[in-house]
Scaffold this motif. Sequence first.
Motif, PDB file in Angstrom:
ATOM      1  N   UNK A   1       0.819  -1.218   0.000  1.00 24.53           N
ATOM      2  CA  UNK A   1       0.000   0.000   0.000  1.00 24.53           C
ATOM      3  C   UNK A   1       0.850   1.265   0.000  1.00 24.53           C
ATOM      4  N   UNK A   2       0.397   2.238  -0.774  1.00 20.73           N
ATOM      5  CA  UNK A   2       1.032   3.542  -0.776  1.00 20.73           C
ATOM      6  C   UNK A   2       2.035   3.771  -1.869  1.00 20.73           C
ATOM      7  N   UNK A   3       2.585   2.714  -2.456  1.00 23.66           N
ATOM      8  CA  UNK A   3       3.569   2.865  -3.524  1.00 23.66           C
ATOM      9  C   UNK A   3       2.839   2.918  -4.864  1.00 23.66           C
ATOM     10  N   UNK A   4       3.017   4.007  -5.604  1.00 24.53           N
ATOM     11  CA  UNK A   4       2.410   4.140  -6.931  1.00 24.53           C
ATOM     12  C   UNK A   4       3.530   4.435  -7.916  1.00 24.53           C
TER      13      UNK A   4
ATOM     14  N   UNK B   1      -3.070  13.156  -4.501  1.00 24.99           N
ATOM     15  CA  UNK B   1      -4.067  14.216  -4.637  1.00 24.99           C
ATOM     16  C   UNK B   1      -5.236  13.782  -5.503  1.00 24.99           C
ATOM     17  N   UNK B   2      -4.938  13.029  -6.575  1.00 21.37           N
ATOM     18  CA  UNK B   2      -6.021  12.493  -7.391  1.00 21.37           C
ATOM     19  C   UNK B   2      -6.898  11.530  -6.625  1.00 21.37           C
ATOM     20  N   UNK B   3      -6.278  10.705  -5.789  1.00 28.51           N
ATOM     21  CA  UNK B   3      -7.058   9.784  -4.961  1.00 28.51           C
ATOM     22  C   UNK B   3      -7.938  10.548  -3.983  1.00 28.51           C
TER      23      UNK B   3
ATOM     24  N   UNK C   1     -10.896   8.528  -2.473  1.00 19.07           N
ATOM     25  CA  UNK C   1     -10.184   7.315  -2.043  1.00 19.07           C
ATOM     26  C   UNK C   1      -9.255   7.684  -0.889  1.00 19.07           C
ATOM     27  N   UNK C   2      -9.819   7.967   0.260  1.00 22.60           N
ATOM     28  CA  UNK C   2      -9.070   8.528   1.379  1.00 22.60           C
ATOM     29  C   UNK C   2      -8.045   7.538   1.913  1.00 22.60           C
ATOM     30  N   UNK C   3      -8.444   6.296   2.099  1.00 23.53           N
ATOM     31  CA  UNK C   3      -7.529   5.312   2.676  1.00 23.53           C
ATOM     32  C   UNK C   3      -6.307   5.116   1.781  1.00 23.53           C
ATOM     33  N   UNK C   4      -6.532   5.073   0.471  1.00 27.20           N
ATOM     34  CA  UNK C   4      -5.411   4.889  -0.444  1.00 27.20           C
ATOM     35  C   UNK C   4      -4.468   6.091  -0.400  1.00 27.20           C
ATOM     36  N   UNK C   5      -5.034   7.305  -0.295  1.00 23.47           N
ATOM     37  CA  UNK C   5      -4.196   8.499  -0.206  1.00 23.47           C
ATOM     38  C   UNK C   5      -3.396   8.510   1.090  1.00 23.47           C
TER      39      UNK C   5
END
Length: 832
Positions: A308-311, A344-346, A351-355
């Motif tokens: 999670x968190x790595x894009x 910011x797009x999330x 998509x709060x949890x993903x951000x």
Amino acid sequence: MTEDNAITPPGGPGGPARWTSSAKVGVGTARTAASRLWFTLSHGILNEIYYPRVDIACTRDFGFLVTGPDGYFAEEKRDADHEVGVLEHGVPAYHLLNTARDGRWRIQKQILTDPRREVLLQKVTFEALIGDISDYRLFALLAPHLINAGADNTGWAGDYKGTPMLFASGRRGQSLALAGSVPWKALSVGYVGTSDGWQQLTHTGALEERYRRAERGNVALSAEVDLAACGGEMLVALGFGARPEEAGFRAISSLQEGFEELRRTYVQGWRAWQGTLAPLDHPQNRSNINTYRASTIVLATHQPYSMPGAIIASLSIPWGFNKGDEDLGGYHLVWPRDLVENAGGLLAAGAIDEAKSVLGYLRGIQEQDGHWSQNVWLDGAPYWDGVQMDECAFPILLADMIRRGGHFSRGELDGYMDMIERAARFIVLNGPVTGQDRWEEDAGYSPFTLAAEIAALLAAADMMELAGRTDDAQYLREKADAWNDSIEHWTFATGTDLADRLGIEGYYVRVAPPETADAASPLDGFVPVKNRPPADTDQPAAQLISPDALALVRFGLRAPDDPRILATIKAIDAILKVELPQGPVWYRYNGDGYGEHEDGSPFDGTGVGRAWPLLTGERAHYEIAAGNLVRAGQLLVTLEDCAGPGGLLPEQVWDQDDIPARELFKGRPSGSAMPLVWAHSEHIKLLRSLQDGKVFDTPPQTVQRYLVDKVTSPRRLWHFNEKLRSLPAGLALRIELPAPAVIHWSLDGWTTTQDTPTRPTGFGLHIADLPTTAAQHGRHLRFTFFWPEAEKWEGEDFAVMIDGEGTLFHASADEAEHEVSRRVAEPARASR
């Protein structure tokens, strides 16, 4: 075929390994941590497939070949027209339709990954449009490139517990296995360019089954589909594992479970996630693509559920068909700047949890000194070693955006304060000059980077104040104010030939070299433009224009109707705007060399920069800030019309006449990265901004401080990495030093002197303010340092000229009180 008859394929180790087209039409993965598999689509076939991490490519491509009577041979990626669609909006499960250009056959595929295991599934249907299915033979062709490498792979034909399969393993041990729902009619392996299945079929019309194993090279796996046995319909499973047996087990398990059951689970997972998002859907300009859902797919696919968190920036390698194993990273790396833009797009999509997981990931990969590496693998290991100050500022802004949105639970922000403090410290100690601008090319004063740094310091100050660190908050605001007041000195060029030609006073430049004590102005320096021939690199800073200046509005430092901004927009549009069939798109800067050559040949270290759809989205955000919502809506349509046939947004679009032989068409995606996740994030934020009627991600601190309260600074800053040359009369000179010191200084050529001790800040600097008056115009403030801890003098004198440009400033009440106490005389502690 027995092993006794096997022979080694000729031509090893094969031709040079190459990647493939970056012009993707689809990307996908399952919304589960159990399936660590990501795929890409282009030209009607599968391209890079990533396993077991989204930054590790394991295949080059996987497609089908068709043969028939009288030496007929066709390849679906080259000899067919391609159509792509999703099985459901918001779900990256794809339907591909490849129809032979000669009208003889058609291949349909449904493609997704097994949500329970690392297997990619294709439900394949072959149809004879001329003649009968028995007139044709169908072959699968797979090019393994295990663990980001096309060389040094080993492929072989074998079986898993009696089921015939093709296998491959890489030099680091990861393996793949290819199986079908009906037994393969023939299996063969070979070396690319000499004995692979494509070469075999074009020369003999059949696979050489004696080629059972190809060792340590650039290999390809080939299998003939038994069309008579399956009636043209079959399920193909490509499994991955740490060992070949594991890959084979997974492939056979997916085949046994069946496509429809796995499809149902796959779709449900994505449908459930899409249902949690904000409804930013809008009337489509393409009947078969929901552009908002396409962008959310891109963001979610590039953020691994298992980490999670790595894009990563993109599941692609720009101009991959011209790149080999030397381009280890491609764009499947994490750039902290892109990462925060995507967060910011999330947030804009709800998509709060993903951000929030992005913020947690950033906290985990922050370097010890507080900065973030230029780009990293998923585990945080640096790839390139540049330092970009905007990438140090962005995580602070993300933390503040999450805080202001009310998305932290009680006390949760406390867990990020160490990250924020270390990042702010790095900016304070090393800014405002950046080692690289946001285009990763040049050092100096960049309007975009300055805007991000200043906004981040104010955001950090607010969070410091919440933590009870009021003195630290005050210092950060004073630093931000001084930098904000210097932006024009550093980056606004006046009196140039270009300004005269456009009838404007001046404009913000792309980047200006770092200020030095012996240079008249940063704007008088030269910028070494990258990606250009050696004789065409250094360019005067005052001649380089970029849309980056619009960040001064986006980040709230300058009003959209500021005359300097309006003049810069006139220059930007005169030099950098290109009208394409879909509307206006902008270049990064004049003289950019990152793009195809004039003849359309791929970028190879030099080239010509092409137009960036991302910049159309950024311009639309400026228009929203300026109140031009209709214009912003038009630019939204232009941005969406830059997408490829699957709705994916490219990094660049081709800006010249069509070159069909190179698949370059005016206004359509070029050979650079596609999708660019950052562009999709900008698209989502633009949808949200249009819905809200205001720019979604503008920090409120800068707007209030600089546009409403109009705070200016009573000082300018001097430190060793930024030796100020001149100071407006009436302002104080703040000396910032890395250790405690006594500043020995004079305003009359050392005839009289004063000694002022520094005081510590909470960020590793020791500061003192030396006042000046308007009457001292034309004098030099001369100074040197005594270092008490080392008990020695600096051994060098420094000078700052006091010019006549006195500056009035407005300060808040608490800052005014701070100024009164600051100006109390301090006793001398040392003499020269």
